[in-house]
Scaffold this motif. Structure first.
Motif, PDB file in Angstrom:
ATOM      1  N   PRO A  16     -15.684  -4.783  18.788  1.00 15.56           N
ATOM      2  CA  PRO A  16     -16.808  -4.358  17.925  1.00 15.56           C
ATOM      3  C   PRO A  16     -18.121  -5.267  18.175  1.00 15.56           C
ATOM      4  O   PRO A  16     -17.845  -6.261  18.789  1.00 15.56           O
ATOM      5  CB  PRO A  16     -16.589  -4.457  16.567  1.00 15.56           C
ATOM      6  CG  PRO A  16     -15.124  -5.246  16.605  1.00 15.56           C
ATOM      7  CD  PRO A  16     -14.732  -5.284  17.875  1.00 15.56           C
ATOM      8  N   TYR A  17     -19.264  -4.885  18.018  1.00 14.27           N
ATOM      9  CA  TYR A  17     -20.421  -5.673  18.215  1.00 14.27           C
ATOM     10  C   TYR A  17     -21.391  -6.038  17.014  1.00 14.27           C
ATOM     11  O   TYR A  17     -21.311  -5.618  16.036  1.00 14.27           O
ATOM     12  CB  TYR A  17     -21.219  -4.773  19.318  1.00 14.27           C
ATOM     13  CG  TYR A  17     -21.174  -4.448  20.543  1.00 14.27           C
ATOM     14  CD1 TYR A  17     -21.583  -5.381  21.704  1.00 14.27           C
ATOM     15  CD2 TYR A  17     -20.141  -3.629  20.840  1.00 14.27           C
ATOM     16  CE1 TYR A  17     -21.351  -5.178  22.893  1.00 14.27           C
ATOM     17  CE2 TYR A  17     -19.866  -3.387  22.284  1.00 14.27           C
ATOM     18  CZ  TYR A  17     -20.323  -4.305  23.188  1.00 14.27           C
ATOM     19  OH  TYR A  17     -19.932  -4.249  24.516  1.00 14.27           O
ATOM     20  N   ARG A  18     -21.739  -7.272  17.360  1.00 16.00           N
ATOM     21  CA  ARG A  18     -22.812  -7.990  16.365  1.00 16.00           C
ATOM     22  C   ARG A  18     -24.253  -7.876  16.968  1.00 16.00           C
ATOM     23  O   ARG A  18     -24.564  -8.026  18.458  1.00 16.00           O
ATOM     24  CB  ARG A  18     -22.531  -9.312  15.991  1.00 16.00           C
ATOM     25  CG  ARG A  18     -21.296  -9.563  15.403  1.00 16.00           C
ATOM     26  CD  ARG A  18     -21.478  -9.464  13.813  1.00 16.00           C
ATOM     27  NE  ARG A  18     -22.325 -10.319  13.270  1.00 16.00           N
ATOM     28  CZ  ARG A  18     -22.595 -10.339  11.789  1.00 16.00           C
ATOM     29  NH1 ARG A  18     -22.166  -9.366  11.198  1.00 16.00           N
ATOM     30  NH2 ARG A  18     -23.418 -11.212  11.396  1.00 16.00           N
ATOM     31  N   LEU A  19     -25.126  -7.452  16.491  1.00 14.71           N
ATOM     32  CA  LEU A  19     -26.554  -7.309  16.980  1.00 14.71           C
ATOM     33  C   LEU A  19     -27.710  -8.050  16.181  1.00 14.71           C
ATOM     34  O   LEU A  19     -27.430  -8.330  14.937  1.00 14.71           O
ATOM     35  CB  LEU A  19     -26.857  -5.867  17.076  1.00 14.71           C
ATOM     36  CG  LEU A  19     -26.951  -5.109  15.813  1.00 14.71           C
ATOM     37  CD1 LEU A  19     -28.181  -5.183  14.990  1.00 14.71           C
ATOM     38  CD2 LEU A  19     -26.542  -3.744  16.252  1.00 14.71           C
ATOM     39  N   ALA A  53     -30.616  -7.945  20.969  1.00 14.97           N
ATOM     40  CA  ALA A  53     -29.658  -8.636  21.716  1.00 14.97           C
ATOM     41  C   ALA A  53     -28.012  -8.224  20.901  1.00 14.97           C
ATOM     42  O   ALA A  53     -28.218  -8.134  19.562  1.00 14.97           O
ATOM     43  CB  ALA A  53     -29.768 -10.178  21.669  1.00 14.97           C
ATOM     44  N   PHE A  54     -27.285  -8.205  21.574  1.00 19.16           N
ATOM     45  CA  PHE A  54     -25.986  -7.818  21.042  1.00 19.16           C
ATOM     46  C   PHE A  54     -24.923  -8.302  21.653  1.00 19.16           C
ATOM     47  O   PHE A  54     -24.869  -8.545  23.030  1.00 19.16           O
ATOM     48  CB  PHE A  54     -25.643  -6.197  20.853  1.00 19.16           C
ATOM     49  CG  PHE A  54     -25.869  -5.555  22.175  1.00 19.16           C
ATOM     50  CD1 PHE A  54     -24.968  -5.079  23.122  1.00 19.16           C
ATOM     51  CD2 PHE A  54     -27.150  -4.945  22.327  1.00 19.16           C
ATOM     52  CE1 PHE A  54     -25.138  -4.626  24.298  1.00 19.16           C
ATOM     53  CE2 PHE A  54     -27.380  -4.351  23.667  1.00 19.16           C
ATOM     54  CZ  PHE A  54     -26.476  -3.940  24.500  1.00 19.16           C
ATOM     55  N   GLY A  55     -23.759  -8.638  20.968  1.00 17.03           N
ATOM     56  CA  GLY A  55     -22.425  -9.481  21.554  1.00 17.03           C
ATOM     57  C   GLY A  55     -21.304  -8.662  21.125  1.00 17.03           C
ATOM     58  O   GLY A  55     -21.348  -8.717  19.964  1.00 17.03           O
ATOM     59  N   GLY A  56     -20.425  -8.500  22.028  1.00 11.52           N
ATOM     60  CA  GLY A  56     -19.104  -7.905  21.642  1.00 11.52           C
ATOM     61  C   GLY A  56     -17.973  -8.934  21.450  1.00 11.52           C
ATOM     62  O   GLY A  56     -18.170 -10.254  21.773  1.00 11.52           O
ATOM     63  N   SER A  57     -16.728  -8.766  20.669  1.00 11.72           N
ATOM     64  CA  SER A  57     -15.706  -9.486  20.475  1.00 11.72           C
ATOM     65  C   SER A  57     -15.073  -9.577  21.731  1.00 11.72           C
ATOM     66  O   SER A  57     -14.162 -10.646  21.612  1.00 11.72           O
ATOM     67  CB  SER A  57     -15.011  -9.152  19.472  1.00 11.72           C
ATOM     68  OG  SER A  57     -14.377  -7.759  19.590  1.00 11.72           O
ATOM     69  N   ARG A  58     -15.228  -9.126  22.880  1.00 15.05           N
ATOM     70  CA  ARG A  58     -14.422  -9.452  23.999  1.00 15.05           C
ATOM     71  C   ARG A  58     -15.305  -9.957  25.096  1.00 15.05           C
ATOM     72  O   ARG A  58     -15.238  -9.936  26.103  1.00 15.05           O
ATOM     73  CB  ARG A  58     -13.925  -8.098  24.452  1.00 15.05           C
ATOM     74  CG  ARG A  58     -12.898  -7.532  23.707  1.00 15.05           C
ATOM     75  CD  ARG A  58     -12.229  -6.221  24.294  1.00 15.05           C
ATOM     76  NE  ARG A  58     -11.294  -5.662  23.123  1.00 15.05           N
ATOM     77  CZ  ARG A  58     -10.657  -4.427  23.420  1.00 15.05           C
ATOM     78  NH1 ARG A  58     -10.865  -3.836  24.470  1.00 15.05           N
ATOM     79  NH2 ARG A  58      -9.794  -4.039  22.404  1.00 15.05           N
ATOM     80  N   ALA A  91     -14.315 -14.651  23.090  1.00 17.61           N
ATOM     81  CA  ALA A  91     -14.799 -13.818  21.765  1.00 17.61           C
ATOM     82  C   ALA A  91     -16.081 -14.219  21.151  1.00 17.61           C
ATOM     83  O   ALA A  91     -16.317 -15.563  21.099  1.00 17.61           O
ATOM     84  CB  ALA A  91     -13.812 -13.888  20.560  1.00 17.61           C
ATOM     85  N   VAL A  92     -17.097 -13.530  20.903  1.00 19.27           N
ATOM     86  CA  VAL A  92     -18.467 -13.587  20.508  1.00 19.27           C
ATOM     87  C   VAL A  92     -18.429 -13.050  18.967  1.00 19.27           C
ATOM     88  O   VAL A  92     -18.243 -12.113  18.772  1.00 19.27           O
ATOM     89  CB  VAL A  92     -19.556 -12.864  21.223  1.00 19.27           C
ATOM     90  CG1 VAL A  92     -20.877 -13.021  20.607  1.00 19.27           C
ATOM     91  CG2 VAL A  92     -19.773 -13.351  22.746  1.00 19.27           C
ATOM     92  N   ARG A  93     -18.897 -14.103  18.084  1.00 16.18           N
ATOM     93  CA  ARG A  93     -18.688 -13.938  16.650  1.00 16.18           C
ATOM     94  C   ARG A  93     -19.827 -13.648  16.180  1.00 16.18           C
ATOM     95  O   ARG A  93     -19.934 -12.886  15.095  1.00 16.18           O
ATOM     96  CB  ARG A  93     -18.077 -15.172  15.968  1.00 16.18           C
ATOM     97  CG  ARG A  93     -16.464 -15.559  16.307  1.00 16.18           C
ATOM     98  CD  ARG A  93     -15.942 -16.700  15.699  1.00 16.18           C
ATOM     99  NE  ARG A  93     -14.807 -16.962  15.937  1.00 16.18           N
ATOM    100  CZ  ARG A  93     -14.017 -18.121  15.574  1.00 16.18           C
ATOM    101  NH1 ARG A  93     -14.384 -18.773  14.610  1.00 16.18           N
ATOM    102  NH2 ARG A  93     -12.569 -18.007  15.844  1.00 16.18           N
ATOM    103  N   VAL A 125     -17.755 -21.640  15.074  1.00 21.73           N
ATOM    104  CA  VAL A 125     -18.979 -21.179  14.289  1.00 21.73           C
ATOM    105  C   VAL A 125     -18.529 -19.432  13.890  1.00 21.73           C
ATOM    106  O   VAL A 125     -18.297 -18.742  14.858  1.00 21.73           O
ATOM    107  CB  VAL A 125     -20.044 -21.187  14.732  1.00 21.73           C
ATOM    108  CG1 VAL A 125     -21.594 -20.621  14.277  1.00 21.73           C
ATOM    109  CG2 VAL A 125     -20.384 -22.630  15.108  1.00 21.73           C
ATOM    110  N   THR A 126     -18.562 -18.956  12.696  1.00 19.88           N
ATOM    111  CA  THR A 126     -18.591 -17.580  12.177  1.00 19.88           C
ATOM    112  C   THR A 126     -19.653 -17.134  12.278  1.00 19.88           C
ATOM    113  O   THR A 126     -19.978 -15.777  12.405  1.00 19.88           O
ATOM    114  CB  THR A 126     -17.716 -17.742  10.983  1.00 19.88           C
ATOM    115  OG1 THR A 126     -18.643 -18.494  10.089  1.00 19.88           O
ATOM    116  CG2 THR A 126     -16.312 -18.229  11.412  1.00 19.88           C
ATOM    117  N   ARG A 127     -20.728 -17.716  11.618  1.00 20.84           N
ATOM    118  CA  ARG A 127     -22.305 -16.814  11.115  1.00 20.84           C
ATOM    119  C   ARG A 127     -23.218 -17.787  11.838  1.00 20.84           C
ATOM    120  O   ARG A 127     -23.250 -18.942  11.709  1.00 20.84           O
ATOM    121  CB  ARG A 127     -22.300 -16.398   9.947  1.00 20.84           C
ATOM    122  CG  ARG A 127     -21.505 -15.168   9.453  1.00 20.84           C
ATOM    123  CD  ARG A 127     -21.764 -14.032  10.208  1.00 20.84           C
ATOM    124  NE  ARG A 127     -20.794 -13.051   9.677  1.00 20.84           N
ATOM    125  CZ  ARG A 127     -19.695 -12.521  10.381  1.00 20.84           C
ATOM    126  NH1 ARG A 127     -19.487 -13.280  11.448  1.00 20.84           N
ATOM    127  NH2 ARG A 127     -18.897 -11.708   9.993  1.00 20.84           N
TER     128      ARG A 127
END
Length: 612
Positions: free
Chosen positions: A199-202, A212-217, A239-241, A279-281
């Motif tokens: 899944p992605y964070r943007l 900009a978006f980064g996936g957990s892989r 992994a991108v958190r 780092v988580t957030r």
């Protein structure tokens, strides 16, 4: 041989009789005056020699009497002279302006832009300070009038989605909205199918132009989502958190599995900050140039990206930190904990500024609106609550959801979105004046995978959703502010304008020590702390350094600095000070007696003899 003259040089062109007799049409602002000749015009004369010939010449042999230098009539300064019959101002063409002076501005519009409360009177202070305050008030009033007058240029108006004949807007699909809007707005709705890296964070930039978006892989990408131009695309093999833009779209912070990494817009790694591990957030404070990080170890770290130093590292003592957001109004960081509380943090304090008990279970998501007035939280007890942050920290409304909301976000105009599994629900409110109403849904949408990240795009009616199937851009009418400030966040700025803005923003950077709950308290004086510091300083030094020094007369020449004259001058100053103290005490006694005086006509009492 003589040649005939050409028609364009020496011989004037012949005019038609109809053109010569035709008169110039009179405008409504011109006076109805008949010209003396057919060719007369109200404009200024063009030929000086011709005007000199037309003027009446003075006779040569006349005797001119000189005026006396001293006139009998009293001379009046030029500023005080007033014209009895002032003539209306005219342009070069002789026309009179039908609307003289600046355009009138309504008082209600001016008050909307005014930042000074005129109900509070200026305290008694020195004349110099009072003059400065008056000048500042005049400048503020002039600025508010200019802002109110320029509001006419803001042609864009916000609008919401309304159903016909009581139709529920939550039943309207994204496909229906795309068909109803224009082509440019329909292009803002798209889906990126990226199932193999989700899944992605943007995150959107402050101007709302870049995504900009980064996936957990390990998949990281940045693009201009309006033109769909890809800026960079890399795989960090980790992994991108979380992912965040810094002060501009040229720098990108990525929270990877181990450490914090900084990339540029070409995908080149610039820094690897190993002090920020696990780092988580991530949250970026644009006016302070601070990057706030929450880690699995329970530490909240502030990194100053302008100098590359860690400003503060605070231990929250609440276990793993996985829920974090910022208050855009005062730059206070809100942390959600597993015990159901939300703590408010500032880099200047080692302890939280406040703690709010929000839920019976752990807090899953926290968000704050753009005005810093309302905070929305969701917990493991399936409750969605909205709190008032104006000093009371009390819940205003609550709603029980069938499934707990894992992600929350506020729009610029007060819309609230909640991601519950693969469903996105949006609630609308009364604009920026009040909190969103949780009674009825505004829009809803089902995605192809569970939601992993949410954010509204600034200055666009677009909601970006990152999920396990990729990235989705939704159309949400009435979500964003339609007008932007071109000097602060300009989506159409060039590279040179961005560089100039960076220099200006660095010069106006706010220190981290000024972050507090109420930013308006920075303009007030903390009298209690000032007196306490003064008392501690006197105890530490053994004397009062700010005490008034005894009067020392200046030495004079020619025998006037004798011992007797110095003593006499000192005695004179001491007598004046003593006289002033006696006068003040006498006035206080007089006021005290006036308060104790009995009303006229009251009967005397036997206890009056004891009254002093």
């Amino acid at each position: 041989m003589e040649r005939a003259p050409k028609p364009g040089k020496d011989v004037p062109p012949k005019k038609d009789k109809r053109q010569a007799k035709r008169k110039k049409p009179r405008r409504y602002w011109e006076e109805d005056t008949a010209p003396t000749t057919d060719r007369a015009c109200p404009g200024p004369p063009r030929n000086k020699k011709r005007n000199q010939e037309l003027r009446p010449q003075k006779p040569k042999n006349t005797h001119i009497l000189k005026k006396p230098r001293i006139s009998k009539k009293p001379q009046v300064p030029k500023k005080l002279r007033k014209r009895t019959n002032p003539e209306p101002e005219r342009n070069l063409s002789g026309a009179q302006d039908p609307f003289p002076g600046p355009a009138p501005v309504p008082v209600e519009v001016v008050q909307k832009f005014c930042r000074i409360d005129k109900s509070k009177k200026i305290p008694h202070s020195k004349s110099k300070t009072r003059n400065r305050l008056e000048v500042a008030e005049a400048e503020e009033e002039e600025t508010s009038v200019k802002a109110a007058r320029s509001e006419l240029l803001l042609a864009e108006e916000p609008g919401f989605l309304e159903g016909e004949n009581g139709e529920d807007t939550a039943k309207i699909l994204q496909a229906d909205i795309v068909e109803a809007v224009d082509i440019a707005s329909a292009a803002k709705h798209f889906d990126l199918n990226l199932r193999q890296f989700g899944p992605y964070r943007l995150n959107y930039s402050r101007t709302g132009r870049h995504l900009a978006f980064g996936g957990s892989r390990g998949h990281v990408a940045a693009l201009d989502w309006v033109t769909k131009r890809l800026m960079c695309e890399i795989n960090v093999m980790e992994a991108v958190r979380d992912i965040r833009f810094l002060h501009s779209e040229a720098l990108l912070a990525v929270a990877q599995n181990r450490w914090l990494h900084i990339y540029d817009n070409q995908g080149i790694e610039l820094h690897c900050i190993r002090r920020c591990d696990r780092v988580t957030r991530l949250e970026f404070l644009p006016f302070h140039f601070l990057l706030a990080t929450a880690s699995e170890t329970g530490f909240l770290t502030y990194l100053d990206v302008s100098v590359g130093k860690i400003v503060a590292a605070l231990n929250a003592r609440a276990g793993r930190l996985g829920v974090m957001t910022q208050n855009p109004y005062n730059a206070v960081i809100h942390l959600g904990h597993s015990n159901g509380t939300v703590s408010l943090w500032s880099p200047a304090m080692k302890e939280p500024l406040a703690k709010i008990l929000c839920h019976r279970g752990g807090v899953r998501a926290v968000t704050v609106d753009s005005t810093g007035t309302y905070m929305a939280t969701s917990g493991l007890d399936h409750q969605l609550k909205i709190f008032d942050l104006r000093g009371t920290f009390q819940p205003l409304s609550a709603r029980t959801l069938p499934q707990g909301a894992g992600h929350l976000a506020f729009s610029q105009r007060g819309l609230l979105v909640a991601g519950m599994g693969d469903v996105v629900n949006i609630w609308a409110g009364q604009g920026q004046a009040g909190p969103p109403s949780l009674e009825q849904l505004y829009l809803t949408h089902r995605l192809s995978g569970p939601v992993h990240g949410l954010q509204f795009c600034p200055f666009e009616d677009v909601l970006g959703v990152g999920h396990s199937g990729g990235v989705t851009s939704m159309l949400v009418p009435g979500a964003a502010e339609p007008n932007f400030d071109g000097l602060d966040s300009n989506p159409y700025r060039s590279r040179k304008q961005r560089q100039e803005w960076e220099v200006k923003a660095l010069l106006e950077k706010v220190p981290a020590e000024l972050i507090c709950l109420d930013p308006r308290a920075l303009a007030e004086v903390d009298v209690i702390s000032l007196e306490q510091e003064k008392k501690e300083r006197i105890e530490r030094l053994g004397y009062d350094p700010e005490a008034k020094t005894p009067f020392q007369p200046k030495p004079k020449q020619k025998g006037r600095s004798s011992t007797a004259s110095l003593v006499k001058r000192k005695r004179k100053v001491m007598d004046e000070e003593h006289r002033e103290k006696v006068r003040q005490s006498f006035e206080q006694q007089k006021q005290h007696k006036q308060k104790k005086t009995k009303p006229f006509g009251a009967w005397p009492s036997a206890l009056d003899r004891f009254v002093r």
